[in-house]
Design a protein around this motif. Structure first.
Motif, mmCIF file in Angstrom:
data_model
loop_
_atom_site.group_PDB
_atom_site.id
_atom_site.type_symbol
_atom_site.label_atom_id
_atom_site.label_comp_id
_atom_site.label_asym_id
_atom_site.label_seq_id
_atom_site.Cartn_x
_atom_site.Cartn_y
_atom_site.Cartn_z
ATOM 1 N N UNK A 15 39.215 29.509 38.713
ATOM 2 C CA UNK A 15 39.807 30.363 39.743
ATOM 3 C C UNK A 15 40.447 29.535 40.847
ATOM 4 N N UNK B 160 40.522 37.129 35.715
ATOM 5 C CA UNK B 160 40.088 37.046 37.109
ATOM 6 C C UNK B 160 38.750 36.310 37.083
ATOM 7 N N UNK B 161 38.713 35.173 37.793
ATOM 8 C CA UNK B 161 37.567 34.262 37.676
ATOM 9 C C UNK B 161 36.530 34.495 38.760
ATOM 10 N N UNK B 162 35.341 33.991 38.502
ATOM 11 C CA UNK B 162 34.251 34.064 39.466
ATOM 12 C C UNK B 162 34.716 33.603 40.845
ATOM 13 N N UNK B 163 34.425 34.388 41.871
ATOM 14 C CA UNK B 163 34.837 34.012 43.228
ATOM 15 C C UNK B 163 36.201 34.542 43.605
ATOM 16 N N UNK B 164 36.955 35.036 42.644
ATOM 17 C CA UNK B 164 38.272 35.582 42.962
ATOM 18 C C UNK B 164 38.172 37.079 43.219
ATOM 19 N N UNK C 280 40.735 40.333 31.267
ATOM 20 C CA UNK C 280 39.318 40.403 31.592
ATOM 21 C C UNK C 280 38.959 39.933 32.989
ATOM 22 N N UNK C 281 37.697 40.159 33.313
ATOM 23 C CA UNK C 281 37.157 39.866 34.641
ATOM 24 C C UNK C 281 35.826 39.147 34.448
ATOM 25 N N UNK C 282 35.715 37.948 34.987
ATOM 26 C CA UNK C 282 34.507 37.161 34.798
ATOM 27 C C UNK C 282 33.372 37.623 35.705
ATOM 28 N N UNK C 283 32.141 37.241 35.356
ATOM 29 C CA UNK C 283 31.033 37.550 36.261
ATOM 30 C C UNK C 283 31.291 36.911 37.622
ATOM 31 N N UNK C 284 30.966 37.598 38.690
ATOM 32 C CA UNK C 284 31.167 37.022 40.016
ATOM 33 C C UNK C 284 32.577 37.244 40.558
ATOM 34 N N UNK D 112 37.000 41.530 28.415
ATOM 35 C CA UNK D 112 35.680 41.746 29.009
ATOM 36 C C UNK D 112 35.715 42.062 30.502
ATOM 37 N N UNK E 293 33.267 41.850 33.262
ATOM 38 C CA UNK E 293 31.930 41.314 33.506
ATOM 39 C C UNK E 293 31.622 41.191 34.992
ATOM 40 N N UNK F 296 37.325 31.831 27.949
ATOM 41 C CA UNK F 296 38.638 32.246 27.424
ATOM 42 C C UNK F 296 39.742 31.215 27.654
ATOM 43 N N UNK G 145 28.959 43.929 36.562
ATOM 44 C CA UNK G 145 27.822 43.803 37.470
ATOM 45 C C UNK G 145 27.688 45.066 38.318
ATOM 46 N N UNK H 17 33.962 28.669 35.462
ATOM 47 C CA UNK H 17 34.787 29.847 35.710
ATOM 48 C C UNK H 17 35.312 29.824 37.145
ATOM 49 N N UNK H 18 34.416 29.464 38.043
ATOM 50 C CA UNK H 18 34.763 29.386 39.459
ATOM 51 C C UNK H 18 35.879 28.364 39.694
ATOM 52 N N UNK I 194 29.311 29.367 34.558
ATOM 53 C CA UNK I 194 29.672 30.121 35.750
ATOM 54 C C UNK I 194 30.494 29.258 36.715
#
Ligand SMILES: Nc1ncnc2c1ncn2[C@@H]1O[C@H](COP(=O)(O)OP(=O)(O)OP(=O)(O)O)[C@@H](O)[C@H]1O
Ligand SMILES: [Mg+2]
Lengths: 272, 276
Positions: free
Chosen positions: A159, B169-173, B187-191, B205, B207, A205, B230, A155-156, A152
């Motif tokens: 971004x 698109x990453x978490x926090x974005x 895709x779209x990450x969790x968060x 995905x 997510x 990814x 989510x 991933x952050x 997680x």
């Protein structure tokens, strides 16, 4: 010169261990390499590189014009090729002393000195220090452990790389992203306690640069101040050597990702 | 300046306000704060200073006292600018005016407010819905509400260009396609949060959180090739998946749209898509 940031978001995943091994590996391949500690306040790259007793000046001194870059760079003693230098961080300074223009200055000086690679060891988190470490990156090694919270955070940080790096801001080709799994224990993955490298790759990814196994020898090496890539014959050293080769464009199969149950003989002899 | 200066130092001209209608299903700021946080993921920058009219027509009975300061400061925190109230009695209107400088709107010439949401399904139906009055809505918003109409219109296509996102698109974005559709190609990450005033099309995905029809277009849809979000929302009606996404469509291709459940408010439906 290529600037490579070793980053993760999450702390304690093996960024500094990786920065030391990767920079050493590049130097062993003949590239003139500098490894820079961005962890102002904690400062442990010099310990892992075994040069802590030779630190006189640090990156903040250079940024504040209190020392020349050549005075602050410490030549590594483990690489016979003599083309690896460590730029340590300061333990006592304010983190904000690490300014964007200061970092830019240091990197351009390194470029003038003919360095091929600058490896930036990022601090954990997504705050100032981590942003400074990735701002000028051309490539990023996203260091990740096979667990949900680490994935997680990776991933952050991906971004943030997309929004705060120079390359993102001026719209040039995006930072090249590499995934590195560290502290990978095939046994714990098999037992379902950790997620597989394939799952991590699917979640993030981005292309996989390597998998570094969990190994006790890492702790021993850092206690002795020897970058793990120099531990001849160890799994960790081989995995880091493979990773450097893949970074340089070689195609190598993954190793150390499957769990082999101890055989009958080994069990008889009390092997683990 | 090309414009001629007014003759008098102050003039009054009739003006039709373009505002968001904030349809409330409850009036307590604390409860709404919690719902808004869930709905918008705590993002303070979700809106950009739009004028807002607090619409109480969905409430069966108004509480004796309404915390007007609480309500306005809550909405301001999400960058909305409350300017008025709708569907309150005289006493409440006076309090709204005195305490929070809110004007009373006698009638809103927009599509009628949906019937009150069923209390029992509070997790799937938002106590908020954000509806734009006439002037701000795309023309097709005036069509009688019928989500599976024979000739569905692509909402927003004539209003704003589609926004294409090629990277994950990453978490926090957060990505917001103002006025139009959003096409996500990696895709779209969790968060992470993706928002469109029109439709959301997600390849890869999904997510994170996906909110289509963010300004009240109930015809908007979320289309996903790999559905495990989510949260999804159509025109402010949302659904979360704290217990995980149901087997029937987890990680599958689906379409999410608004479903009218005659008289008992709006819910969203999630249906698998047959791709081959
Ligand atoms: N492959 C490995 N096997 C076993 N232990 C490891 C491995 N890699 C790193 N470690 C251990 O994990 C700990 C953290 O490593 P390291 O300092 O490299 O992480 P870091 O990401 O730089 O941490 P920080 O976020 O604090 O800067 C150290 O104790 C190190 O010895
Ligand atoms: Mg470190």
């Amino acid at each position: 010169m290529r600037v490579i940031v070793v980053t993760s978001g999450k702390g304690g995943v093996g960024k500094t261990t990786t920065s030391a091994a990767f920079a050493s590996g590049l130097a062993m391949r003949g590239f003139k390499t500098a490894v820079i500690d961005f962890d102002v306040g904690l400062r442990n790259l010099d310990l892992i590189m075994g040069c802590e007793r030779r630190v006189v000046y640090d990156i903040i001194n250079v940024i504040n014009d209190e020392a020349k870059l050549t005075q602050a760079l410490i030549k590594d003693k483990h690489c016979e090729s003599e083309n690896l230098y460590v730029l340590p961080a300061s333990q006592t300074r304010d983190k904000n002393a690490l300014t964007e223009s200061g970092v830019e200055f240091v990197l351009s000086e390194l470029e003038h000195m003919g360095f091929d690679y600058a490896v930036c060891d990022s601090p954990a988190g997504i705050e100032h220090g981590a942003v400074m470490a990735l701002t000028f990156a051309d490539e990023a090694i996203i260091t990740t452990n096979p667990e949900v919270s680490s994935v997680r955070d990776s991933d952050r940080i991906l971004g943030i790389l997309q929004s705060k790096s120079r390359r993102a801001l001026n719209g040039s080709e995006p930072v090249k992203e590499h995934l590195l799994l560290t502290r990978y224990s095939p046994k714990r993955v098999e037992e379902g306690e950790m997620i597989t490298y394939k799952d991590v790759q699917e979640l993030l990814r981005i292309p996989l640069l390597g998998v570094i196994p969990e190994s006790e020898s890492v702790l021993q090496a850092s206690n002795q101040g020897i970058p793990t890539i120099h531990l001849k014959g160890s799994d960790v050293a081989e995995a880091y050597t493979d990773m450097v080769a893949r970074f340089l464009g070689e195609k190598l199969p993954l190793r150390f990702v499957t769990y082999e149950k101890p055989g009958f003989i080994k069990r008889l002899l009390g092997g683990k | 300046m090309s414009r001629s200066a007014p003759v008098r130092s102050i003039e009054f001209h009739p003006f039709n306000l373009s505002a968001l209608r904030v349809v409330l299903d409850r009036a307590d700021p604390a409860g709404l704060a919690d719902e808004l946080h869930k709905m918008l993921g705590g993002r303070p920058d979700r809106f950009s200073g739009e004028a807002a009219i607090l619409d109480f027509s969905a409430l069966e009975t108004l509480p004796a006292r309404i915390d007007w300061n609480g309500l306005t400061s809550l909405l301001r925190r999400y960058c909305l600018q409350p300017v008025g109230v709708y569907a309150v009695d005289e006493e409440h209107a006076a309090a709204a005016r005195n305490k929070a400088s809110l004007a009373l709107f006698e009638h809103l010439d927009a599509t009628p407010v949906s019937a009150p949401a069923p209390r029992a399904s509070a997790t799937t139906v938002s106590p908020f819905s954000l509806a734009a009055p006439d002037s701000a809505s795309p023309p097709q918003a005036d069509l009688p509400f019928e989500p599976s109409a024979a000739a569905p219109l692509v909402a927003g296509a004539s209003v704003a260009p589609t926004l294409y996102i090629d990277r994950p698109v990453r978490s926090g974005q957060q990505v917001y396609a103002h006025g139009g559709d959003l096409v996500l190609l990696a895709g779209v990450s969790p968060g992470a949060e993706v928002i469109a005033d029109g439709n959301i099309h997600c390849f890869g995905p999904l997510l994170g959180r996906a909110l289509a029809g963010a300004r009240g277009n109930a015809q908007a849809r979320v289309i996903s090739t790999h559905f495990s979000p989510e949260l999804v929302s159509i025109a402010g009606v949302y659904r979360t998946f704290e217990q995980g996404v149901p087997e029937a469509f987890a990680a599958r291709a689906v379409v999410v749209r608004m479903k009218s459940a005659n008289g008992s408010g709006q819910t969203i439906s999630i249906d698998p898509l047959q791709l081959d």
